[in-house]
Design a protein around this motif. Structure first.
Motif, PDB file in Angstrom:
ATOM      1  N   LEU A  73       6.169  15.545 -11.823  1.00 34.10           N
ATOM      2  CA  LEU A  73       7.335  15.014 -11.119  1.00 34.10           C
ATOM      3  C   LEU A  73       7.248  15.321  -9.631  1.00 34.10           C
ATOM      4  CD1 LEU A  73      10.144  15.903 -13.692  1.00 34.10           C
ATOM      5  CD2 LEU A  73       9.301  13.614 -13.107  1.00 34.10           C
ATOM      6  N   PHE A  74       6.743  16.511  -9.288  1.00 32.76           N
ATOM      7  CA  PHE A  74       6.621  16.887  -7.877  1.00 32.76           C
ATOM      8  C   PHE A  74       5.633  15.972  -7.151  1.00 32.76           C
ATOM      9  CE2 PHE A  74       4.207  19.265  -4.673  1.00 32.76           C
ATOM     10  CZ  PHE A  74       5.230  19.561  -3.764  1.00 32.76           C
ATOM     11  N   LEU A  75       4.477  15.709  -7.798  1.00 32.46           N
ATOM     12  CA  LEU A  75       3.472  14.849  -7.177  1.00 32.46           C
ATOM     13  C   LEU A  75       3.990  13.439  -6.981  1.00 32.46           C
ATOM     14  CD1 LEU A  75       0.274  16.020  -9.099  1.00 32.46           C
ATOM     15  CD2 LEU A  75       0.870  16.499  -6.720  1.00 32.46           C
ATOM     16  N   LEU A  76       4.738  12.912  -7.969  1.00 31.42           N
ATOM     17  CA  LEU A  76       5.290  11.567  -7.850  1.00 31.42           C
ATOM     18  C   LEU A  76       6.301  11.474  -6.733  1.00 31.42           C
ATOM     19  CD1 LEU A  76       5.738  10.655 -11.631  1.00 31.42           C
ATOM     20  CD2 LEU A  76       4.050   9.745 -10.037  1.00 31.42           C
ATOM     21  N   ALA A  77       6.985  12.586  -6.452  1.00 32.79           N
ATOM     22  CA  ALA A  77       8.031  12.587  -5.424  1.00 32.79           C
ATOM     23  C   ALA A  77       7.451  12.646  -4.022  1.00 32.79           C
ATOM     24  CB  ALA A  77       8.992  13.761  -5.646  1.00 32.79           C
ATOM     25  N   VAL A  78       6.337  13.402  -3.839  1.00 31.98           N
ATOM     26  CA  VAL A  78       5.834  13.630  -2.481  1.00 31.98           C
ATOM     27  C   VAL A  78       4.722  12.672  -2.076  1.00 31.98           C
ATOM     28  CG1 VAL A  78       6.450  16.064  -2.588  1.00 31.98           C
ATOM     29  CG2 VAL A  78       4.147  15.358  -3.260  1.00 31.98           C
ATOM     30  N   ILE A  79       4.013  12.072  -3.059  1.00 36.31           N
ATOM     31  CA  ILE A  79       2.897  11.170  -2.702  1.00 36.31           C
ATOM     32  C   ILE A  79       3.443   9.780  -2.460  1.00 36.31           C
ATOM     33  CG2 ILE A  79       0.758  10.122  -3.536  1.00 36.31           C
ATOM     34  CD1 ILE A  79       0.259  12.634  -5.148  1.00 36.31           C
ATOM     35  N   PRO A  80       3.187   9.165  -1.288  1.00 37.19           N
ATOM     36  CA  PRO A  80       3.716   7.830  -1.005  1.00 37.19           C
ATOM     37  C   PRO A  80       3.059   6.785  -1.899  1.00 37.19           C
ATOM     38  CG  PRO A  80       2.151   8.485   0.682  1.00 37.19           C
ATOM     39  CD  PRO A  80       2.371   9.702  -0.171  1.00 37.19           C
ATOM     40  N   ALA A  81       3.822   5.723  -2.156  1.00 39.01           N
ATOM     41  CA  ALA A  81       3.319   4.636  -3.010  1.00 39.01           C
ATOM     42  C   ALA A  81       2.423   3.707  -2.206  1.00 39.01           C
ATOM     43  CB  ALA A  81       4.493   3.850  -3.589  1.00 39.01           C
ATOM     44  N   TYR A  82       1.366   3.221  -2.819  1.00 41.68           N
ATOM     45  CA  TYR A  82       0.435   2.281  -2.191  1.00 41.68           C
ATOM     46  C   TYR A  82       0.343   1.017  -3.049  1.00 41.68           C
ATOM     47  CZ  TYR A  82      -1.182   5.986   0.901  1.00 41.68           C
ATOM     48  OH  TYR A  82      -1.268   6.956   1.838  1.00 41.68           O
ATOM     49  N   PRO A  83       0.148  -0.125  -2.442  1.00 39.70           N
ATOM     50  CA  PRO A  83      -0.006  -1.350  -3.245  1.00 39.70           C
ATOM     51  C   PRO A  83      -1.241  -1.250  -4.127  1.00 39.70           C
ATOM     52  CG  PRO A  83      -0.630  -1.769  -0.966  1.00 39.70           C
ATOM     53  CD  PRO A  83      -0.003  -0.409  -0.988  1.00 39.70           C
ATOM     54  N   VAL A  84      -1.130  -1.820  -5.298  1.00 40.60           N
ATOM     55  CA  VAL A  84      -2.249  -1.733  -6.233  1.00 40.60           C
ATOM     56  C   VAL A  84      -3.418  -2.590  -5.767  1.00 40.60           C
ATOM     57  CG1 VAL A  84      -2.954  -2.164  -8.616  1.00 40.60           C
ATOM     58  CG2 VAL A  84      -0.670  -1.256  -8.128  1.00 40.60           C
ATOM     59  N   HIS A  85      -3.138  -3.789  -5.287  1.00 38.08           N
ATOM     60  CA  HIS A  85      -4.210  -4.700  -4.866  1.00 38.08           C
ATOM     61  C   HIS A  85      -4.039  -5.053  -3.391  1.00 38.08           C
ATOM     62  CE1 HIS A  85      -5.592  -5.241  -8.945  1.00 38.08           C
ATOM     63  NE2 HIS A  85      -4.342  -5.499  -9.327  1.00 38.08           N
ATOM     64  N   ALA A  86      -5.148  -4.939  -2.645  1.00 40.40           N
ATOM     65  CA  ALA A  86      -5.117  -5.357  -1.245  1.00 40.40           C
ATOM     66  C   ALA A  86      -5.220  -6.881  -1.185  1.00 40.40           C
ATOM     67  CB  ALA A  86      -6.278  -4.724  -0.482  1.00 40.40           C
ATOM     68  N   ALA A  87      -4.795  -7.467  -0.085  1.00 39.26           N
ATOM     69  CA  ALA A  87      -4.839  -8.924   0.079  1.00 39.26           C
ATOM     70  C   ALA A  87      -6.283  -9.404   0.071  1.00 39.26           C
ATOM     71  CB  ALA A  87      -4.165  -9.325   1.383  1.00 39.26           C
ATOM     72  N   ASP A  88      -6.557 -10.510  -0.626  1.00 42.41           N
ATOM     73  CA  ASP A  88      -7.902 -11.077  -0.725  1.00 42.41           C
ATOM     74  C   ASP A  88      -8.167 -11.919   0.520  1.00 42.41           C
ATOM     75  OD1 ASP A  88      -9.701 -12.840  -3.370  1.00 42.41           O
ATOM     76  OD2 ASP A  88     -10.323 -12.121  -1.400  1.00 42.41           O
ATOM     77  N   THR A  89      -9.045 -11.406   1.409  1.00 41.22           N
ATOM     78  CA  THR A  89      -9.307 -12.085   2.686  1.00 41.22           C
ATOM     79  C   THR A  89     -10.645 -12.819   2.681  1.00 41.22           C
ATOM     80  OG1 THR A  89     -10.286 -10.059   3.564  1.00 41.22           O
ATOM     81  CG2 THR A  89      -7.929 -10.409   3.958  1.00 41.22           C
ATOM     82  N   ARG A  90     -11.238 -12.960   1.508  1.00 42.23           N
ATOM     83  CA  ARG A  90     -12.540 -13.628   1.456  1.00 42.23           C
ATOM     84  C   ARG A  90     -12.413 -15.108   1.822  1.00 42.23           C
ATOM     85  NH1 ARG A  90     -14.745 -12.697  -4.389  1.00 42.23           N
ATOM     86  NH2 ARG A  90     -12.569 -13.169  -4.868  1.00 42.23           N
ATOM     87  N   ARG A  91     -13.475 -15.639   2.417  1.00 40.11           N
ATOM     88  CA  ARG A  91     -13.474 -17.039   2.815  1.00 40.11           C
ATOM     89  C   ARG A  91     -13.604 -17.932   1.587  1.00 40.11           C
ATOM     90  NH1 ARG A  91     -17.145 -20.306   7.282  1.00 40.11           N
ATOM     91  NH2 ARG A  91     -16.372 -22.369   6.725  1.00 40.11           N
ATOM     92  N   VAL A  92     -12.812 -18.996   1.563  1.00 43.19           N
ATOM     93  CA  VAL A  92     -12.869 -19.989   0.490  1.00 43.19           C
ATOM     94  C   VAL A  92     -13.755 -21.152   0.967  1.00 43.19           C
ATOM     95  CG1 VAL A  92     -11.592 -21.571  -0.970  1.00 43.19           C
ATOM     96  CG2 VAL A  92     -10.610 -19.339  -0.391  1.00 43.19           C
TER      97      VAL A  92
END
Length: 923
Positions: free
Chosen positions: A16-35
């Protein structure tokens, strides 16, 4: 609260302590690959879309590999090829694969630097056209071939193919693609110049030859995209030079199954002959067995398929053993045997003739667990009628009635080992338990299944069966094996009957089965463990061998490069006039020492090839008189200087044989050189060659070198054949590395003999060996006239010299200019390509190309020159002039397009002769 509860409470608090103090990060970064939008027209082998929505084809797999280097994502645009090419031209699509190089298309699209491989052109004809025979080029004479007018490169390659094979045919050009693709619908057109894309079930293939390369192109405005594409393709080829070839082999057939053409005689046989009697061994799973009252097995399935292809009918004659099945054929009670498992050579020994294999089954070696794998003089068990090589050199074969008898003999210790198909072994283990039998190895030599008949051969029947077997597709071959190995076999007795008839026996059987399964499991686990260990050892050995080869190759190059300068400068200095005698003597000693060092290097490389099993023996016609003449010229000066008597005693019925002339001369030269070294002044040396036996095909020859030298002690007679060994009394008196006899002994072994010695100290030595050599009864190609002095002139030749080493370049230039040759030097491969490309066509007579050069090596430079669109690019002789002398270096040079190979350091006269020969100047 107990201890466990306290630990769980503490753990929850920490979480519970770790969940409270560690900031949340997005699971997936934006896909910037060229189409990248890819035009994807459906084309078999190139662009394929399957029923489940997945894709394949050579272009698709290239794109997937390219994405690993670029990070691109693809959006595939489907449609007709013509429409998609317009979209690519307009820029609404970014990329398209499978494009050929055309000058008009280069103005519309960007082509990368590298192609994605070459395809093959096919000459396609209708199956109902019986005038044309597949791959019988003479049947294409007088035919009309439809071609697409814009495919000029393909038409040019077709014309070369027709000219080379002497085919007289008329080309009919089509300007419109739609008409060209339907040209075989026109009865006036016999053949179509196409590719695998145009193949259908209604067509056969008359011929196949290499066509033009294809590319993945980009829209014209996307220059950066094209540059990134080029870099990715270059990286792929650097990682795997065979990438494009592997894709082609994956998506296009290695062979083409044409319709079978039967002669009038064969058709008559099919129509009038009754059922063909086929001998098979009964209850031989998976070749022939019964299931649910129906005949099964690869022999039955193969005959069913052959019957469908030929119209023949079959009836089966059963035998208990393999030998009895063959006896049925030899006695005329059966026409053929199906499930023949031996080679062509063995069939000839048995008085049989076999067709090509229609399938193969893996085999294993089983041995008695108390028999040592590395022992000698063991007994191999085989069923009567089979002919296989023994595992060890001095092993013997004992024949039994069946494979079961062989396995029992190994289990009892009567025989040490046996070899049998894996499927046979599995069936036998299912019926019995062999406690003393262990799996020695998968020998990785599948045993082929074929159809065989007795001599004299029924020619129409053999021809019909051979045509049918050779016409089998890969799918049909897979059915023959898969359909008969994946089914469920019926057991001899059901478990229910066993239990009800004798429960005590049933319990015993169950216990025995448990032990059997445990034993097999242990056997498999042991085998797999051993296999893993062997794989690791093999990988380490391969790594060591590769490192050794790389080291020797590098050291050879590094040593030969300065040696080339030493020998070259010595030769140039010796050519100068009015050299003081003392200087001339010193030059002779320098030249002699350099050549001695070169011979030591060659000996080390020969030992390396022998140790790594890379030494290969040639089998070409030669005249022993030529070897005698060479030896006589080579040793005359040395013999005269030591006032010795040298004789060649020859007792032969003929001197023309087949074999490796160079290696045989090397052995005799080594032995005679040693005889000269260790024979005092005034002694005698004799070369003896006599014929011990001869028939029409081969002769047994005895070779011996006899001297009156210092001799060898008995304790040294075996040791001197080892590498780097010399007899003790020789070590301080003569120079040498001790490699000559080791190399000679290995070469004689590779030629099928054994080098031996008889010697007594103070009485001389006799080195001798016996070889069985094929007799040659033809005429050798006429050699060029040999006489004293030069018979050629190199004056006026224009040579392009590609050499990065300044000293070697200066030496080469001066040697060439002494003969009146005009030389232009390039300091690297790139410069050589530029000079040739900018020169007038036909201005250079020869190119001397070093291999290891900066910027671009000689192999790459040669490939670029050969690919240039000018007539002299494919005809100008390109001679490799390099310090890399391994066979793989010669093979790479030939593959790159080089027409000759000159190893450094080179003999000046040899250089001149190669130039004269390449330029067509007569000797």
């Amino acid at each position: 609260m107990n201890r466990l509860g306290k630990m769980m409470t503490a753990g929850a608090a920490v979480l519970l302590f770790l969940l409270a103090v560690i900031p949340a990060y997005p699971v997936h970064a934006a896909d910037t690959r060229r189409v990248v939008r890819v035009a994807f027209p459906e084309a078999a082998g190139l662009n394929e879309t399957y029923e489940d929505g997945t894709r394949g084809g050579t272009v698709y797999e290239w794109l997937m590999e390219i994405a690993k280097y670029t990070g691109w994502k693809y959006e595939f645009v489907e449609g007709e090829a013509i429409d998609l090419m317009e979209e690519l031209k307009a820029g609404t699509c970014d990329m398209m694969g499978g494009m050929f190089l055309r000058e008009d298309l280069k103005e519309l699209y960007n082509y990368p630097k590298y192609s994605t491989g070459s395809n093959y052109s096919l000459l396609i004809y209708r199956k109902d056209d019986e005038d044309i025979k597949g791959f019988d080029y003479s049947s294409m004479n007088g035919k009309k071939i439809g071609v697409f007018a814009k495919a000029t490169d393909k038409i040019e390659r077709l014309n070369k193919f027709l000219d080379f094979n002497g085919i007289q045919a008329q080309l009919v050009s089509y300007e419109r693609g739609e008409e060209y693709e339907r040209c075989l619908e026109n009865p006036d057109i016999d053949i179509m110049l196409g590719s695998d894309v145009y193949m259908t079930d209604a067509y056969n293939v008359a011929a196949k030859f290499e066509s033009e390369p294809s590319y993945i192109v980009t829209t014209k405005k996307e220059t950066e995209l094209c540059a990134e594409l080029s870099q990715a393709i270059e990286s792929i080829y650097s990682a795997d030079p065979e990438f494009s070839k592997k894709l082609y082999d994956k998506y296009y057939p290695g062979q083409y199954i044409n319709s079978i053409y039967f002669t009038d005689k064969e058709r008559t046989f099919i129509e009038n002959n009754g059922p063909v009697r086929v001998a098979v061994v009964k209850d031989r799973y998976p070749i022939c067995y019964e299931q649910d009252g129906e005949k099964k097995g690869s022999a039955v399935t193969s005959m069913e398929i052959i019957g469908e292809k030929t119209g023949l009918t079959f009836e089966y004659v059963y035998a208990d053993t393999y030998q009895k099945a063959m006896d049925l054929v030899k006695e005329g009670k059966a026409d053929v045997i199906n499930g023949f498992m031996d080679s062509d050579d063995t069939a000839v020994e048995m008085g049989m003739v076999r067709t090509a294999a229609y399938a193969s089954i893996n085999s294993v070696i089983l041995r008695n667990k108390n028999s040592y794998e590395s022992g000698e003089g063991r007994v191999m068990a085989l069923p009567q009628g089979h002919k296989l090589k023994t595992w060890g050199k001095n092993d013997s074969i004992r024949y039994y009635g069946t494979y079961v008898d062989c396995l029992k003999a190994v289990n009892s210790g009567e025989a040490d080992y046996t070899q049998m198909p894996t499927a046979f072994m599995e069936g036998m283990y299912a019926e019995d338990y062999y406690a003393n039998v262990v799996l020695a190895s998968d020998n990785d030599m599948p045993q082929e299944l074929s159809v065989a008949m007795a001599v004299p051969v029924n020619v129409p029947l053999y021809s019909i069966l051979s045509k049918a077997v050779n016409n089998l597709s890969e799918e049909e071959r897979s059915v023959i094996i898969g359909q008969n190995t994946l089914g469920i076999r019926e057991s001899a007795a059901t478990l229910k009957s066993l239990v009800y008839s004798n429960p005590v026996l049933a319990i015993s059987v169950c216990a025995g089965m448990i032990l059997l399964i445990s034993g097999i499991a242990i056997l498999i686990i042991s085998y797999r463990s051993r296999e893993k260990i062997m794989k690791v050892r093999l990988e380490k050995a391969e790594e060591t061998s590769k490192a050794k080869s790389d080291f020797l190759s590098r050291m050879s190059h590094e040593i030969r490069t300065p040696m080339n300068a030493i020998i070259g400068l010595t030769s140039l200095t010796k050519m100068q006039e009015e050299i003081p005698p003392a200087v001339s003597k010193n030059l002779e000693q320098i030249d002699s020492s350099a050549k001695f060092l070169l011979s030591l290097l060659n000996d080390v490389l020969d030992m390396s090839k022998i140790d790594s099993n890379k030494m290969k023996m040639e089998c070409a016609p030669f005249d022993l008189n030529h070897i005698f003449a060479q030896i006589n010229n080579m040793f005359t000066a040395m013999i005269e200087s030591k006032e010795m008597k040298f004789t060649i005693t020859c007792d032969l019925n003929g001197t023309m044989f087949k074999g490796d002339e160079m290696r045989l001369q090397q052995v005799l030269t080594n032995l005679l050189s040693n005889a000269c070294k260790f024979t005092p002044d005034g002694g005698r040396i004799e070369l003896i060659v006599r014929e011990e036996s001869r028939d029409k095909r081969k002769a047994v020859l005895y070779f011996a070198v006899k001297d009156t030298g210092i001799g060898i002690r008995q304790e040294d007679c075996e040791r001197i054949f080892h590498a780097f060994e010399q007899a003790k009394e020789h070590q301080s008196n003569t120079a040498g590395t001790g490699l000559g006899l080791a190399i000679s002994s290995s070469l004689v072994q590779l030629m099928g003999g054994e080098l031996k010695v008889d010697s007594q100290p103070g009485e001389g030595s006799v080195f001798y060996f016996t070889l069985q050599m094929p007799v040659f009864e033809g005429n050798l190609p006429a050699e060029e006239e040999k006489c004293e002095g030069k018979r050629y002139s190199l004056k006026g030749l224009h040579v392009l010299l590609a050499e990065d080493n300044d000293i070697n370049a200066e030496i080469a230039v001066e040697l060439l200019e002494l003969e009146g040759i005009l030389v232009e030097r390039a300091a690297n491969g790139r410069r050589a390509v530029d000079i040739f490309e900018q020169s007038a066509q036909g201005s250079f007579d020869i190119i001397l190309m070093d291999i290891n050069m900066p910027d671009m090596n000689g192999l790459e430079a040669t490939a670029e020159i050969r690919a240039m669109p000018r007539w002299d690019a494919s005809t100008v002789p390109i001679i490799a002039m390099t310090a890399n002398t391994f066979q793989e270096d010669r093979d790479e040079a030939a593959a790159a397009g080089m027409s000759g190979f000159l190893s450094k350091p080179f003999d000046v006269e040899h250089l001149y002769k190669i130039l004269a020969h390449s330029a067509g100047r007569k000797f």
